[in-house]
Design a protein around this motif. Sequence first.
Motif, mmCIF file in Angstrom:
data_model
loop_
_atom_site.group_PDB
_atom_site.id
_atom_site.type_symbol
_atom_site.label_atom_id
_atom_site.label_comp_id
_atom_site.label_asym_id
_atom_site.label_seq_id
_atom_site.Cartn_x
_atom_site.Cartn_y
_atom_site.Cartn_z
ATOM 1 N N ILE A 147 0.835 -1.206 0.000
ATOM 2 C CA ILE A 147 0.000 0.000 0.000
ATOM 3 C C ILE A 147 0.869 1.255 0.000
ATOM 4 O O ILE A 147 0.632 2.204 -0.761
ATOM 5 N N PHE A 148 1.884 1.266 0.844
ATOM 6 C CA PHE A 148 2.729 2.451 1.021
ATOM 7 C C PHE A 148 3.503 2.809 -0.242
ATOM 8 O O PHE A 148 3.588 3.982 -0.633
ATOM 9 N N PHE A 149 4.058 1.790 -0.908
ATOM 10 C CA PHE A 149 4.929 2.066 -2.059
ATOM 11 C C PHE A 149 4.176 2.091 -3.396
ATOM 12 O O PHE A 149 4.789 2.349 -4.434
ATOM 13 N N SER A 150 2.874 1.824 -3.391
ATOM 14 C CA SER A 150 2.126 1.766 -4.652
ATOM 15 C C SER A 150 1.588 3.106 -5.111
ATOM 16 O O SER A 150 1.162 3.231 -6.263
ATOM 17 N N TRP A 151 1.581 4.100 -4.222
ATOM 18 C CA TRP A 151 0.913 5.349 -4.565
ATOM 19 C C TRP A 151 1.505 6.025 -5.806
ATOM 20 O O TRP A 151 0.781 6.677 -6.572
ATOM 21 N N GLU A 152 2.815 5.893 -6.030
ATOM 22 C CA GLU A 152 3.432 6.525 -7.208
ATOM 23 C C GLU A 152 2.967 5.874 -8.508
ATOM 24 O O GLU A 152 3.043 6.490 -9.568
ATOM 25 N N ASP A 153 2.518 4.618 -8.418
ATOM 26 C CA ASP A 153 2.096 3.897 -9.629
ATOM 27 C C ASP A 153 0.590 3.962 -9.860
ATOM 28 O O ASP A 153 0.082 3.369 -10.816
ATOM 29 N N ILE A 154 -0.113 4.651 -8.996
ATOM 30 C CA ILE A 154 -1.566 4.759 -9.144
ATOM 31 C C ILE A 154 -1.915 5.817 -10.183
ATOM 32 O O ILE A 154 -1.376 6.926 -10.182
ATOM 33 N N SER A 155 -2.845 5.455 -11.051
ATOM 34 C CA SER A 155 -3.380 6.408 -12.028
ATOM 35 C C SER A 155 -4.782 6.808 -11.579
ATOM 36 O O SER A 155 -5.648 5.940 -11.401
ATOM 37 N N LEU A 156 -4.991 8.102 -11.388
ATOM 38 C CA LEU A 156 -6.299 8.578 -10.941
ATOM 39 C C LEU A 156 -7.398 8.227 -11.940
ATOM 40 O O LEU A 156 -8.565 8.056 -11.565
ATOM 41 N N ALA A 157 -7.020 8.116 -13.207
ATOM 42 C CA ALA A 157 -8.011 7.758 -14.238
ATOM 43 C C ALA A 157 -8.598 6.375 -13.983
ATOM 44 O O ALA A 157 -9.760 6.107 -14.306
ATOM 45 N N ASN A 158 -7.787 5.483 -13.378
ATOM 46 C CA ASN A 158 -8.269 4.126 -13.078
ATOM 47 C C ASN A 158 -9.289 4.117 -11.945
ATOM 48 O O ASN A 158 -10.022 3.135 -11.765
ATOM 49 N N LEU A 159 -9.312 5.174 -11.146
ATOM 50 C CA LEU A 159 -10.225 5.239 -10.007
ATOM 51 C C LEU A 159 -11.508 5.991 -10.345
ATOM 52 O O LEU A 159 -12.438 6.016 -9.539
ATOM 53 N N TYR A 160 -11.566 6.585 -11.520
ATOM 54 C CA TYR A 160 -12.726 7.378 -11.912
ATOM 55 C C TYR A 160 -13.852 6.466 -12.378
ATOM 56 O O TYR A 160 -13.641 5.501 -13.098
ATOM 57 N N TRP A 161 -15.082 6.768 -11.962
ATOM 58 C CA TRP A 161 -16.247 6.014 -12.445
ATOM 59 C C TRP A 161 -17.368 6.989 -12.803
ATOM 60 O O TRP A 161 -17.628 7.953 -12.104
ATOM 61 N N ASP A 162 -17.979 6.724 -13.949
ATOM 62 C CA ASP A 162 -18.985 7.661 -14.469
ATOM 63 C C ASP A 162 -20.402 7.111 -14.411
ATOM 64 O O ASP A 162 -21.364 7.836 -14.692
ATOM 65 N N THR A 163 -20.571 5.823 -14.098
ATOM 66 C CA THR A 163 -21.914 5.242 -13.995
ATOM 67 C C THR A 163 -22.050 4.519 -12.658
ATOM 68 O O THR A 163 -21.097 3.902 -12.173
ATOM 69 N N ALA A 164 -23.221 4.590 -12.090
ATOM 70 C CA ALA A 164 -23.481 3.903 -10.826
ATOM 71 C C ALA A 164 -23.735 2.418 -11.099
ATOM 72 O O ALA A 164 -24.354 2.066 -12.113
ATOM 73 N N PRO A 165 -23.267 1.540 -10.230
ATOM 74 C CA PRO A 165 -23.498 0.108 -10.424
ATOM 75 C C PRO A 165 -24.965 -0.239 -10.222
ATOM 76 O O PRO A 165 -25.702 0.476 -9.541
ATOM 77 N N SER A 166 -25.400 -1.323 -10.838
ATOM 78 C CA SER A 166 -26.787 -1.753 -10.677
ATOM 79 C C SER A 166 -27.007 -2.313 -9.269
ATOM 80 O O SER A 166 -26.063 -2.704 -8.585
ATOM 81 N N PHE A 167 -28.265 -2.345 -8.858
ATOM 82 C CA PHE A 167 -28.594 -2.876 -7.531
ATOM 83 C C PHE A 167 -28.216 -4.349 -7.431
ATOM 84 O O PHE A 167 -27.749 -4.819 -6.398
ATOM 85 N N ALA A 168 -28.413 -5.085 -8.540
ATOM 86 C CA ALA A 168 -28.079 -6.513 -8.548
ATOM 87 C C ALA A 168 -26.580 -6.720 -8.356
ATOM 88 O O ALA A 168 -26.156 -7.601 -7.599
ATOM 89 N N SER A 169 -25.775 -5.907 -9.040
ATOM 90 C CA SER A 169 -24.318 -6.011 -8.903
ATOM 91 C C SER A 169 -23.883 -5.656 -7.493
ATOM 92 O O SER A 169 -23.018 -6.312 -6.909
ATOM 93 N N PHE A 170 -24.502 -4.613 -6.944
ATOM 94 C CA PHE A 170 -24.170 -4.193 -5.589
ATOM 95 C C PHE A 170 -24.491 -5.299 -4.581
ATOM 96 O O PHE A 170 -23.714 -5.582 -3.665
ATOM 97 N N GLY A 171 -25.657 -5.939 -4.775
ATOM 98 C CA GLY A 171 -26.048 -7.027 -3.888
ATOM 99 C C GLY A 171 -25.124 -8.226 -4.003
ATOM 100 O O GLY A 171 -24.751 -8.837 -2.997
ATOM 101 N N GLU A 172 -24.736 -8.561 -5.233
ATOM 102 C CA GLU A 172 -23.834 -9.697 -5.451
ATOM 103 C C GLU A 172 -22.479 -9.458 -4.808
ATOM 104 O O GLU A 172 -21.927 -10.329 -4.118
ATOM 105 N N ALA A 173 -21.930 -8.265 -5.029
ATOM 106 C CA ALA A 173 -20.622 -7.939 -4.452
ATOM 107 C C ALA A 173 -20.701 -7.874 -2.928
ATOM 108 O O ALA A 173 -19.774 -8.308 -2.227
ATOM 109 N N SER A 174 -21.806 -7.357 -2.395
ATOM 110 C CA SER A 174 -21.971 -7.268 -0.951
ATOM 111 C C SER A 174 -21.997 -8.648 -0.315
ATOM 112 O O SER A 174 -21.417 -8.862 0.750
ATOM 113 N N LEU A 175 -22.676 -9.587 -0.972
ATOM 114 C CA LEU A 175 -22.750 -10.947 -0.445
ATOM 115 C C LEU A 175 -21.365 -11.575 -0.355
ATOM 116 O O LEU A 175 -20.998 -12.175 0.661
ATOM 117 N N ILE A 176 -20.567 -11.407 -1.407
ATOM 118 C CA ILE A 176 -19.216 -11.965 -1.411
ATOM 119 C C ILE A 176 -18.358 -11.311 -0.330
ATOM 120 O O ILE A 176 -17.655 -11.984 0.429
#
Length: 439
Positions: free
Chosen positions: A168-197
């Motif tokens: 975690i500490f040494f990865s910040w220089e390799d992080i691209s902010l573009a990879n963290l950007y999201w423009d659409t909200a996830p569906s309720f079904a996807s949210f429920g599936e991920a929450s269960l896992i």
Amino acid sequence: MDKETGLKREIGVLGLSANIINIIVGAGIFVLPAIVAEIMGSSGIFVYLFCGFLISMVMLCFAEAGSKVTRSGGGYAYVETAFGPYPGFLAAVFMVMGSAFSDAAVANALIELIGLAFPVFNTQFIRIILLFLIFGGLCSLNVIGVRQGIGLVKINTVAKLTPLILLIFFSWEDISLANLYWDTAPSFASFGEASLILFFAFQGGDAGLTVGGEIKNPQKTVPKAIFIGISSVLILYILIQTVSQGVLGDQLPQFKEAPLASVASVVFGPIGYTLLLIGAGVSMFGMLSGEILNLPRVIFGLASDRVIPLERLAAIHPRFKTPYVSILLYSGIGFTLAAIGGFRQLAVIASASMLLVYFGVALAVIKLRKRDEGVTENFKIPFGHTVPVLSAGIILFFLSNLTGYEKTGILIFILILTLIYYLVKLLSKHNKEHENPLG
């Protein structure tokens, strides 16, 4: 309430916190980021927050129940104290069953990991010998004393967290902010599936409370350790997901077998991949050490409370003051399941078993409050019955997502356990009448 005066109370806040973290942060964290990214994309961070909130409520129930019931057994002890021997028996079996199958799966995964570096361990005979050494060594250490067992847990916790924190500490220089950007909200079904896992991924901290009879000042130690443990895990998980998504971006779901090792390969080069694989092995071993420390206390509690007519399982070692027979039995079960294999298809049923225990603990909080009205020194969750009721409702929601086959399997298993319980009880009563025919 403290039946087990033969046990030593030697576990403090630091030891119990490490115990909780050690069990929760198991092998799953090394594959979890890719699974979340596949379902949720870059918005997976919100599922962590949601599931962290849910498991926090469940663990608050454990904190309150643990401050009232200070003997060993964890969820089993809480349910048994609130509702009696039969519900306690079911809770204990579900706890042991779920943990034993989980331990066997992790042990096999550990052997497979070692086999990648040393193919000789892929042969069946060598594999079984190594499994015996793992379970036998951890068993012996925990028989010698809870101080040694919890000491190993502390070491394993530091060893497994160190490579993750460094990543975690040494990865910040390799992080691209573009990879963290999201423009659409996830569906309720996807949210429920991920929450269960993710809810399953957060499970396990309750096992750290099964050493209740060996915790110093449990009324204060238990809630503090739960807060430290769950908060630490939640922060760690969020940072790991952020780093993984930020470094690998859309490619993260492609590295399902070892996503963190792939991140480490980008950050540190080839040696990073190797170090994170070693870290995964340490994490698996740490999880096993914690389970063999904790779960035998459930068997010990069953025997000491006479829920099962096997008094030998309640034996405490005359020198080391540990429940050595229960430790030997649980280690033997884990080794046998690991050696046999073919049990992984039961993983969902095992996880559902733990959810049933959580459900029982949430209800036990309400029952114990009624019994202990007027007692002020115990920890009490604020906002009345909101947390235990909400926890129980959410658990029922998760269980409702099981398939019809899985629900049927659980019901059949409960019916079999019920039959066994009452048959044993009937036989025990019959034997007592024969031993004392005059009453």
